[in-house]
Scaffold this motif. Sequence first.
Motif, PDB file in Angstrom:
ATOM      1  N   LEU A  64      26.907   7.477 -10.771  1.00 33.53           N
ATOM      2  CA  LEU A  64      25.415   7.734 -10.050  1.00 33.53           C
ATOM      3  C   LEU A  64      24.270   7.073 -11.039  1.00 33.53           C
ATOM      4  CD1 LEU A  64      26.204  11.319  -8.719  1.00 33.53           C
ATOM      5  CD2 LEU A  64      26.333   9.222  -7.327  1.00 33.53           C
ATOM      6  N   ALA A  65      24.478   7.498 -12.131  1.00 31.94           N
ATOM      7  CA  ALA A  65      23.194   7.140 -13.323  1.00 31.94           C
ATOM      8  C   ALA A  65      23.236   5.659 -13.412  1.00 31.94           C
ATOM      9  CB  ALA A  65      23.639   7.653 -14.618  1.00 31.94           C
ATOM     10  N   PHE A  66      24.348   4.922 -13.326  1.00 35.00           N
ATOM     11  CA  PHE A  66      24.249   3.408 -13.468  1.00 35.00           C
ATOM     12  C   PHE A  66      23.798   2.846 -12.482  1.00 35.00           C
ATOM     13  CE2 PHE A  66      26.625  -0.249 -12.632  1.00 35.00           C
ATOM     14  CZ  PHE A  66      26.182  -1.397 -13.636  1.00 35.00           C
ATOM     15  N   PHE A  67      24.242   3.129 -11.086  1.00 34.99           N
ATOM     16  CA  PHE A  67      23.588   2.616  -9.872  1.00 34.99           C
ATOM     17  C   PHE A  67      22.283   3.146  -9.606  1.00 34.99           C
ATOM     18  CE2 PHE A  67      27.975   1.787  -8.784  1.00 34.99           C
ATOM     19  CZ  PHE A  67      28.136   0.451  -8.941  1.00 34.99           C
ATOM     20  N   GLY A  68      21.855   4.337  -9.955  1.00 37.44           N
ATOM     21  CA  GLY A  68      20.268   4.769  -9.900  1.00 37.44           C
ATOM     22  C   GLY A  68      19.614   3.885 -10.780  1.00 37.44           C
ATOM     23  N   PHE A  69      19.831   3.465 -11.910  1.00 41.59           N
ATOM     24  CA  PHE A  69      18.944   2.611 -13.088  1.00 41.59           C
ATOM     25  C   PHE A  69      18.944   1.390 -12.190  1.00 41.59           C
ATOM     26  CE2 PHE A  69      20.018   5.720 -16.617  1.00 41.59           C
ATOM     27  CZ  PHE A  69      18.465   6.371 -16.688  1.00 41.59           C
ATOM     28  N   LEU A  70      20.010   0.765 -11.787  1.00 44.54           N
ATOM     29  CA  LEU A  70      20.093  -0.596 -11.176  1.00 44.54           C
ATOM     30  C   LEU A  70      19.162  -0.642 -10.085  1.00 44.54           C
ATOM     31  CD1 LEU A  70      23.740  -1.874 -11.282  1.00 44.54           C
ATOM     32  CD2 LEU A  70      21.650  -2.579 -12.439  1.00 44.54           C
ATOM     33  N   LYS A  71      18.790   0.381  -9.386  1.00 43.91           N
ATOM     34  CA  LYS A  71      18.163   0.416  -8.167  1.00 43.91           C
ATOM     35  C   LYS A  71      16.914   0.423  -8.005  1.00 43.91           C
ATOM     36  CE  LYS A  71      17.581   2.864  -3.635  1.00 43.91           C
ATOM     37  NZ  LYS A  71      18.592   3.076  -2.362  1.00 43.91           N
ATOM     38  N   ILE A  72      16.272   1.023  -9.512  1.00 38.12           N
ATOM     39  CA  ILE A  72      15.067   1.168  -9.939  1.00 38.12           C
ATOM     40  C   ILE A  72      14.578   0.162 -10.953  1.00 38.12           C
ATOM     41  CG2 ILE A  72      14.565   3.510  -9.465  1.00 38.12           C
ATOM     42  CD1 ILE A  72      14.825   4.289 -12.298  1.00 38.12           C
ATOM     43  N   ASN A  73      15.479  -0.851 -11.066  1.00 34.66           N
ATOM     44  CA  ASN A  73      15.342  -2.129 -11.815  1.00 34.66           C
ATOM     45  C   ASN A  73      15.211  -1.929 -13.239  1.00 34.66           C
ATOM     46  OD1 ASN A  73      15.551  -4.032  -9.578  1.00 34.66           O
ATOM     47  ND2 ASN A  73      13.440  -3.709  -9.202  1.00 34.66           N
ATOM     48  N   ARG A  74      15.978  -0.998 -13.678  1.00 38.27           N
ATOM     49  CA  ARG A  74      16.138  -0.549 -15.115  1.00 38.27           C
ATOM     50  C   ARG A  74      17.351  -1.123 -15.685  1.00 38.27           C
ATOM     51  NH1 ARG A  74      11.046   1.046 -16.595  1.00 38.27           N
ATOM     52  NH2 ARG A  74      10.346   2.479 -15.302  1.00 38.27           N
ATOM     53  N   ASP A  75      17.630  -2.348 -16.035  1.00 42.49           N
ATOM     54  CA  ASP A  75      18.997  -3.157 -16.153  1.00 42.49           C
ATOM     55  C   ASP A  75      19.417  -2.606 -17.754  1.00 42.49           C
ATOM     56  OD1 ASP A  75      18.809  -4.271 -13.938  1.00 42.49           O
ATOM     57  OD2 ASP A  75      18.256  -6.055 -14.567  1.00 42.49           O
ATOM     58  N   GLN A  76      18.429  -2.304 -18.622  1.00 43.02           N
ATOM     59  CA  GLN A  76      18.945  -1.899 -19.945  1.00 43.02           C
ATOM     60  C   GLN A  76      19.267  -0.602 -20.023  1.00 43.02           C
ATOM     61  OE1 GLN A  76      19.045  -5.295 -21.524  1.00 43.02           O
ATOM     62  NE2 GLN A  76      18.500  -4.276 -23.361  1.00 43.02           N
ATOM     63  N   ARG A  77      18.920   0.427 -19.287  1.00 46.14           N
ATOM     64  CA  ARG A  77      19.117   1.518 -18.998  1.00 46.14           C
ATOM     65  C   ARG A  77      20.652   1.749 -18.502  1.00 46.14           C
ATOM     66  NH1 ARG A  77      14.179   5.461 -17.731  1.00 46.14           N
ATOM     67  NH2 ARG A  77      12.866   4.703 -19.376  1.00 46.14           N
ATOM     68  N   ALA A  78      20.757   0.693 -17.404  1.00 46.78           N
ATOM     69  CA  ALA A  78      22.163   0.708 -16.882  1.00 46.78           C
ATOM     70  C   ALA A  78      23.200   0.236 -17.875  1.00 46.78           C
ATOM     71  CB  ALA A  78      21.962   0.012 -15.719  1.00 46.78           C
ATOM     72  N   ARG A  79      23.000  -0.659 -18.713  1.00 44.99           N
ATOM     73  CA  ARG A  79      23.421  -1.074 -19.859  1.00 44.99           C
ATOM     74  C   ARG A  79      23.963   0.115 -20.848  1.00 44.99           C
ATOM     75  NH1 ARG A  79      21.224  -7.181 -21.494  1.00 44.99           N
ATOM     76  NH2 ARG A  79      21.793  -7.980 -19.541  1.00 44.99           N
ATOM     77  N   GLY A  80      22.828   0.835 -21.199  1.00 42.73           N
ATOM     78  CA  GLY A  80      23.258   2.105 -21.952  1.00 42.73           C
ATOM     79  C   GLY A  80      24.474   3.096 -21.276  1.00 42.73           C
ATOM     80  N   VAL A  81      24.175   3.237 -20.097  1.00 40.30           N
ATOM     81  CA  VAL A  81      24.999   4.207 -19.513  1.00 40.30           C
ATOM     82  C   VAL A  81      26.384   3.472 -19.381  1.00 40.30           C
ATOM     83  CG1 VAL A  81      25.905   4.966 -17.051  1.00 40.30           C
ATOM     84  CG2 VAL A  81      23.358   4.943 -17.928  1.00 40.30           C
ATOM     85  N   ILE A  82      26.579   2.207 -19.280  1.00 41.25           N
ATOM     86  CA  ILE A  82      28.016   1.433 -19.512  1.00 41.25           C
ATOM     87  C   ILE A  82      28.362   1.705 -20.714  1.00 41.25           C
ATOM     88  CG2 ILE A  82      29.171  -0.756 -19.469  1.00 41.25           C
ATOM     89  CD1 ILE A  82      28.582   0.392 -16.694  1.00 41.25           C
ATOM     90  N   LEU A  83      27.594   1.508 -21.851  1.00 46.13           N
ATOM     91  CA  LEU A  83      27.888   1.954 -23.293  1.00 46.13           C
ATOM     92  C   LEU A  83      28.350   3.232 -23.472  1.00 46.13           C
ATOM     93  CD1 LEU A  83      28.177   0.621 -26.065  1.00 46.13           C
ATOM     94  CD2 LEU A  83      25.941   1.424 -26.159  1.00 46.13           C
ATOM     95  N   ALA A  84      27.775   4.254 -22.912  1.00 41.23           N
ATOM     96  CA  ALA A  84      28.105   5.904 -22.952  1.00 41.23           C
ATOM     97  C   ALA A  84      29.598   5.882 -22.202  1.00 41.23           C
ATOM     98  CB  ALA A  84      27.361   6.569 -22.203  1.00 41.23           C
ATOM     99  N   THR A  85      29.923   5.124 -21.215  1.00 38.72           N
ATOM    100  CA  THR A  85      31.346   5.006 -20.373  1.00 38.72           C
ATOM    101  C   THR A  85      32.221   4.330 -21.270  1.00 38.72           C
ATOM    102  OG1 THR A  85      29.963   5.150 -18.429  1.00 38.72           O
ATOM    103  CG2 THR A  85      32.268   4.773 -18.371  1.00 38.72           C
ATOM    104  N   LEU A  86      31.814   3.469 -21.944  1.00 43.69           N
ATOM    105  CA  LEU A  86      32.761   2.908 -22.854  1.00 43.69           C
ATOM    106  C   LEU A  86      33.395   3.683 -24.036  1.00 43.69           C
ATOM    107  CD1 LEU A  86      34.419   0.269 -23.637  1.00 43.69           C
ATOM    108  CD2 LEU A  86      32.589  -0.722 -24.776  1.00 43.69           C
ATOM    109  N   LEU A  87      32.203   4.379 -24.620  1.00 45.81           N
ATOM    110  CA  LEU A  87      32.742   5.210 -25.636  1.00 45.81           C
ATOM    111  C   LEU A  87      33.408   6.404 -25.183  1.00 45.81           C
ATOM    112  CD1 LEU A  87      28.949   5.563 -27.273  1.00 45.81           C
ATOM    113  CD2 LEU A  87      31.163   4.544 -28.408  1.00 45.81           C
ATOM    114  N   THR A  88      33.239   6.973 -23.941  1.00 48.84           N
ATOM    115  CA  THR A  88      34.067   8.041 -23.481  1.00 48.84           C
ATOM    116  C   THR A  88      35.471   7.578 -23.224  1.00 48.84           C
ATOM    117  OG1 THR A  88      32.148   8.813 -22.256  1.00 48.84           O
ATOM    118  CG2 THR A  88      34.183   9.517 -21.534  1.00 48.84           C
ATOM    119  N   ALA A  89      35.577   6.195 -22.950  1.00 47.03           N
ATOM    120  CA  ALA A  89      36.896   5.768 -22.675  1.00 47.03           C
ATOM    121  C   ALA A  89      37.617   5.532 -23.859  1.00 47.03           C
ATOM    122  CB  ALA A  89      36.895   4.443 -21.933  1.00 47.03           C
TER     123      ALA A  89
END
Length: 98
Positions: A64-89
């Motif tokens: 939800l956070a990832f697609f929410g940031f993409l929807k409001i054109n915050r690509d760098q923030r979306a990348r940060g969410v992906i980084l957090a997900t990768l750290l979780t994995a």
Amino acid sequence: MKVGVKELLIGLITGLLVNALGVLICLFIVSQIKGLTLAYAFNFYIESGTSWSVLTLGALPNLLAFFGFLKINRDQRARGVILATLLTAITAYIIYFT
């Protein structure tokens, strides 16, 4: 600090907070279904060595956070969410195999 790095850190922090909230929601749902307290459910997963499963399920709200940031054109923030997900994995992988 550059704007891109600041936005990435905001996304990373958001992803980690949303993940923590997801873990709490997951534990709350399990405790309600089983009729247990939240603390007992948490201790059960820690003691049984299956805390990795709750951790990975808690990462689902990051979508939800990832697609929410993409929807409001915050690509760098979306990348940060992906980084957090990768750290979780990676954390779940380490917990699973230790």
